[in-house]
Design a protein around this motif. Structure first.
Motif, PDB file in Angstrom:
ATOM      1  N   VAL A  45       0.835  -1.201   0.000  1.00  0.00           N
ATOM      2  CA  VAL A  45       0.000   0.000   0.000  1.00  0.00           C
ATOM      3  C   VAL A  45       0.875   1.260   0.000  1.00  0.00           C
ATOM      4  O   VAL A  45       0.710   2.147  -0.851  1.00  0.00           O
ATOM      5  N   ALA A  46       1.814   1.337   0.944  1.00  0.00           N
ATOM      6  CA  ALA A  46       2.669   2.530   1.039  1.00  0.00           C
ATOM      7  C   ALA A  46       3.558   2.661  -0.187  1.00  0.00           C
ATOM      8  O   ALA A  46       3.721   3.765  -0.736  1.00  0.00           O
ATOM      9  N   GLY A  47       4.140   1.563  -0.631  1.00  0.00           N
ATOM     10  CA  GLY A  47       5.001   1.612  -1.800  1.00  0.00           C
ATOM     11  C   GLY A  47       4.265   1.973  -3.073  1.00  0.00           C
ATOM     12  O   GLY A  47       4.789   2.687  -3.930  1.00  0.00           O
ATOM     13  N   SER A  48       3.026   1.496  -3.192  1.00  0.00           N
ATOM     14  CA  SER A  48       2.229   1.827  -4.373  1.00  0.00           C
ATOM     15  C   SER A  48       1.869   3.304  -4.406  1.00  0.00           C
ATOM     16  O   SER A  48       1.933   3.942  -5.463  1.00  0.00           O
ATOM     17  N   LEU A  49       1.496   3.857  -3.258  1.00  0.00           N
ATOM     18  CA  LEU A  49       1.158   5.279  -3.205  1.00  0.00           C
ATOM     19  C   LEU A  49       2.376   6.143  -3.528  1.00  0.00           C
ATOM     20  O   LEU A  49       2.286   7.087  -4.323  1.00  0.00           O
ATOM     21  N   LEU A  50       3.515   5.816  -2.914  1.00  0.00           N
ATOM     22  CA  LEU A  50       4.736   6.573  -3.182  1.00  0.00           C
ATOM     23  C   LEU A  50       5.169   6.411  -4.638  1.00  0.00           C
ATOM     24  O   LEU A  50       5.530   7.392  -5.303  1.00  0.00           O
ATOM     25  N   GLY A  51       5.131   5.203  -5.138  1.00  0.00           N
ATOM     26  CA  GLY A  51       5.517   4.961  -6.519  1.00  0.00           C
ATOM     27  C   GLY A  51       4.582   5.624  -7.509  1.00  0.00           C
ATOM     28  O   GLY A  51       5.019   6.086  -8.575  1.00  0.00           O
ATOM     29  N   PHE A  52       3.303   5.681  -7.171  1.00  0.00           N
ATOM     30  CA  PHE A  52       2.326   6.334  -8.040  1.00  0.00           C
ATOM     31  C   PHE A  52       2.664   7.818  -8.207  1.00  0.00           C
ATOM     32  O   PHE A  52       2.647   8.348  -9.323  1.00  0.00           O
ATOM     33  N   VAL A  53       2.972   8.473  -7.096  1.00  0.00           N
ATOM     34  CA  VAL A  53       3.326   9.893  -7.151  1.00  0.00           C
ATOM     35  C   VAL A  53       4.615  10.101  -7.944  1.00  0.00           C
ATOM     36  O   VAL A  53       4.701  10.983  -8.807  1.00  0.00           O
ATOM     37  N   ARG A  61       8.121  14.912 -16.827  1.00  0.00           N
ATOM     38  CA  ARG A  61       9.470  15.434 -17.099  1.00  0.00           C
ATOM     39  C   ARG A  61       9.728  16.759 -16.372  1.00  0.00           C
ATOM     40  O   ARG A  61      10.247  17.711 -16.955  1.00  0.00           O
ATOM     41  N   VAL A  62       9.343  16.811 -15.108  1.00  0.00           N
ATOM     42  CA  VAL A  62       9.589  18.006 -14.303  1.00  0.00           C
ATOM     43  C   VAL A  62      11.101  18.162 -14.126  1.00  0.00           C
ATOM     44  O   VAL A  62      11.773  17.220 -13.686  1.00  0.00           O
ATOM     45  N   PRO A  63      11.662  19.325 -14.476  1.00  0.00           N
ATOM     46  CA  PRO A  63      13.110  19.513 -14.362  1.00  0.00           C
ATOM     47  C   PRO A  63      13.609  19.213 -12.957  1.00  0.00           C
ATOM     48  O   PRO A  63      12.929  19.477 -11.961  1.00  0.00           O
ATOM     49  N   VAL A  64      14.790  18.662 -12.867  1.00  0.00           N
ATOM     50  CA  VAL A  64      15.488  18.289 -11.633  1.00  0.00           C
ATOM     51  C   VAL A  64      14.809  17.087 -10.966  1.00  0.00           C
ATOM     52  O   VAL A  64      15.456  16.073 -10.693  1.00  0.00           O
ATOM     53  N   LEU A  65      13.502  17.180 -10.691  1.00  0.00           N
ATOM     54  CA  LEU A  65      12.802  16.066 -10.055  1.00  0.00           C
ATOM     55  C   LEU A  65      12.852  14.820 -10.919  1.00  0.00           C
ATOM     56  O   LEU A  65      12.977  13.699 -10.400  1.00  0.00           O
ATOM     57  N   HIS A  66      12.733  14.996 -12.224  1.00  0.00           N
ATOM     58  CA  HIS A  66      12.779  13.848 -13.127  1.00  0.00           C
ATOM     59  C   HIS A  66      14.120  13.122 -12.994  1.00  0.00           C
ATOM     60  O   HIS A  66      14.167  11.887 -12.913  1.00  0.00           O
ATOM     61  N   GLN A  67      15.210  13.872 -12.944  1.00  0.00           N
ATOM     62  CA  GLN A  67      16.533  13.270 -12.829  1.00  0.00           C
ATOM     63  C   GLN A  67      16.744  12.658 -11.434  1.00  0.00           C
ATOM     64  O   GLN A  67      17.308  11.570 -11.300  1.00  0.00           O
ATOM     65  N   LEU A  68      16.296  13.368 -10.395  1.00  0.00           N
ATOM     66  CA  LEU A  68      16.478  12.869  -9.037  1.00  0.00           C
ATOM     67  C   LEU A  68      15.706  11.570  -8.814  1.00  0.00           C
ATOM     68  O   LEU A  68      16.237  10.603  -8.248  1.00  0.00           O
ATOM     69  N   PHE A  69      14.452  11.554  -9.255  1.00  0.00           N
ATOM     70  CA  PHE A  69      13.652  10.339  -9.095  1.00  0.00           C
ATOM     71  C   PHE A  69      14.186   9.213  -9.978  1.00  0.00           C
ATOM     72  O   PHE A  69      14.082   8.035  -9.618  1.00  0.00           O
ATOM     73  N   GLY A  70      14.745   9.578 -11.131  1.00  0.00           N
ATOM     74  CA  GLY A  70      15.355   8.565 -11.974  1.00  0.00           C
ATOM     75  C   GLY A  70      16.543   7.902 -11.289  1.00  0.00           C
ATOM     76  O   GLY A  70      16.713   6.676 -11.339  1.00  0.00           O
ATOM     77  N   LEU A  71      17.373   8.716 -10.621  1.00  0.00           N
ATOM     78  CA  LEU A  71      18.506   8.182  -9.861  1.00  0.00           C
ATOM     79  C   LEU A  71      18.013   7.312  -8.707  1.00  0.00           C
ATOM     80  O   LEU A  71      18.572   6.243  -8.436  1.00  0.00           O
ATOM     81  N   TYR A  72      16.975   7.768  -8.030  1.00  0.00           N
ATOM     82  CA  TYR A  72      16.347   7.017  -6.933  1.00  0.00           C
ATOM     83  C   TYR A  72      15.914   5.626  -7.405  1.00  0.00           C
ATOM     84  O   TYR A  72      16.204   4.608  -6.756  1.00  0.00           O
ATOM     85  N   ILE A  73      15.258   5.573  -8.554  1.00  0.00           N
ATOM     86  CA  ILE A  73      14.760   4.303  -9.082  1.00  0.00           C
ATOM     87  C   ILE A  73      15.904   3.404  -9.520  1.00  0.00           C
ATOM     88  O   ILE A  73      15.911   2.192  -9.231  1.00  0.00           O
ATOM     89  N   HIS A  74      16.894   3.961 -10.193  1.00  0.00           N
ATOM     90  CA  HIS A  74      18.000   3.147 -10.690  1.00  0.00           C
ATOM     91  C   HIS A  74      18.812   2.555  -9.548  1.00  0.00           C
ATOM     92  O   HIS A  74      19.282   1.416  -9.632  1.00  0.00           O
ATOM     93  N   ILE A  75      18.990   3.319  -8.467  1.00  0.00           N
ATOM     94  CA  ILE A  75      19.731   2.803  -7.313  1.00  0.00           C
ATOM     95  C   ILE A  75      18.976   1.655  -6.661  1.00  0.00           C
ATOM     96  O   ILE A  75      19.557   0.604  -6.338  1.00  0.00           O
ATOM     97  N   LEU A  76      17.681   1.831  -6.470  1.00  0.00           N
ATOM     98  CA  LEU A  76      16.889   0.812  -5.793  1.00  0.00           C
ATOM     99  C   LEU A  76      16.735  -0.450  -6.641  1.00  0.00           C
ATOM    100  O   LEU A  76      16.786  -1.572  -6.128  1.00  0.00           O
ATOM    101  N   SER A 117       8.175   0.982  -4.198  1.00  0.00           N
ATOM    102  CA  SER A 117       7.884   2.220  -4.920  1.00  0.00           C
ATOM    103  C   SER A 117       8.706   2.348  -6.192  1.00  0.00           C
ATOM    104  O   SER A 117       8.256   2.936  -7.177  1.00  0.00           O
ATOM    105  N   SER A 118       9.935   1.814  -6.194  1.00  0.00           N
ATOM    106  CA  SER A 118      10.783   1.949  -7.380  1.00  0.00           C
ATOM    107  C   SER A 118      10.207   1.199  -8.570  1.00  0.00           C
ATOM    108  O   SER A 118      10.303   1.652  -9.718  1.00  0.00           O
ATOM    109  N   TYR A 119       9.591   0.058  -8.318  1.00  0.00           N
ATOM    110  CA  TYR A 119       8.995  -0.715  -9.405  1.00  0.00           C
ATOM    111  C   TYR A 119       7.658  -0.127  -9.833  1.00  0.00           C
ATOM    112  O   TYR A 119       7.349  -0.058 -11.027  1.00  0.00           O
TER     113      TYR A 119
END
Length: 241
Positions: A45-53, A61-76, A117-119
């Motif tokens: 439940v928590a991971g789905s809500l976080l991942g959905f956002v 493609r929000v500037p900066v956030l797109h790259q930061l979240f991309g790094l977050y996902i790739h690390i996880l 959330s990463s998946y």
């Protein structure tokens, strides 16, 4: 050829033994299953809500956030969950930050939720990107702004595309709860390992029971997802006669 009475007695004795072992360890396995159920439920439940956002933000493609979240996902997604669990349980509490001084249960909940959330984020982003651009253009031609178009037009269609891959993610999360035993969480696998100490000659049988319980838990999740896929994303056939 008639069966020998001694052989029949031997088979009955073995069945009685396995029955007595099952009756003795079921309360412990049930306790572990309950722990597994709640941890996986919270993580899903928590991971789905976080991942959905995160998925929605990345799709825009929000500037900066797109790259930061991309790094977050790739690390996880690029590191083993066991390593992430050790980071949340051993490394972060040693930073001295009061908010990170969590128990093993909290570390399990947080680490598994973040991992989920990463998946989910990648699935949601891919689903939104999979909607034809003509949908955006048609809605914009009616005078709708970008956010109303996203909420009213794009997301209802994208959610249908997320249903099939989510089943695999959720089943994977349920199975990953077995790793939580390394930090002392008394989930299903951990309880099974404890009972094996009492019945060292029945290792294969105990692990067979554990596998059966995991299957009984995961199979309805897969069936429910198949049902949801037909209900939400199925094609409606219209009789023209």
């Amino acid at each position: 050829m008639a069966r020998r009475p001694g052989l029949e007695r031997g088979e009955m004795t073995m069945l009685q033994h396995y029955y007595s072992v099952t009756v003795a360890i079921l309360p412990f396995l049930w306790s572990g299953f309950v722990q597994t159920f709640w941890i996986s439920l919270v993580a899903i439940v928590a991971g789905s809500l976080l991942g959905f956002v995160i998925g929605i933000v990345r799709s825009q493609r929000v500037p900066v956030l797109h790259q930061l979240f991309g790094l977050y996902i790739h690390i996880l997604r690029g590191t083993p969950f066991l390593v992430q669990l050790y980071v949340f349980y051993f490394v972060l509490p040693n930073t001295g930050i009061e908010a990170l001084q969590w128990s093993s249960d909290m570390a399990a909940f947080v680490s598994l939720s973040v991992y989920t959330s990463s998946y989910v984020a990648e699935i949601v982003m891919a689903a939104i990107d999979g909607i034809p651009t003509g949908q955006w253009e048609a809605a914009a031609s009616l005078g709708l702004k970008r956010i109303p178009v996203l909420v009213l037009v794009i997301l209802p269609q994208a959610l249908k595309l997320t249903v099939p891959p989510m089943s695999g993610v959720y089943v994977n999360i349920i199975k990953n709860t077995a790793i939580l035993s390394v930090i002392g969480i008394s989930e299903l696998t951990r309880q099974g390992e404890i009972t094996i100490m009492r019945y060292p000659r029945d290792v294969l049988f105990v692990y067979g029971l554990i596998a059966a319980i995991y299957f009984v838990y995961c199979y309805p999740v897969l069936r429910f997802t198949r049902w949801a896929e037909r209900k939400v994303g199925g094609t409606r056939h219209i009789d023209l006669d």
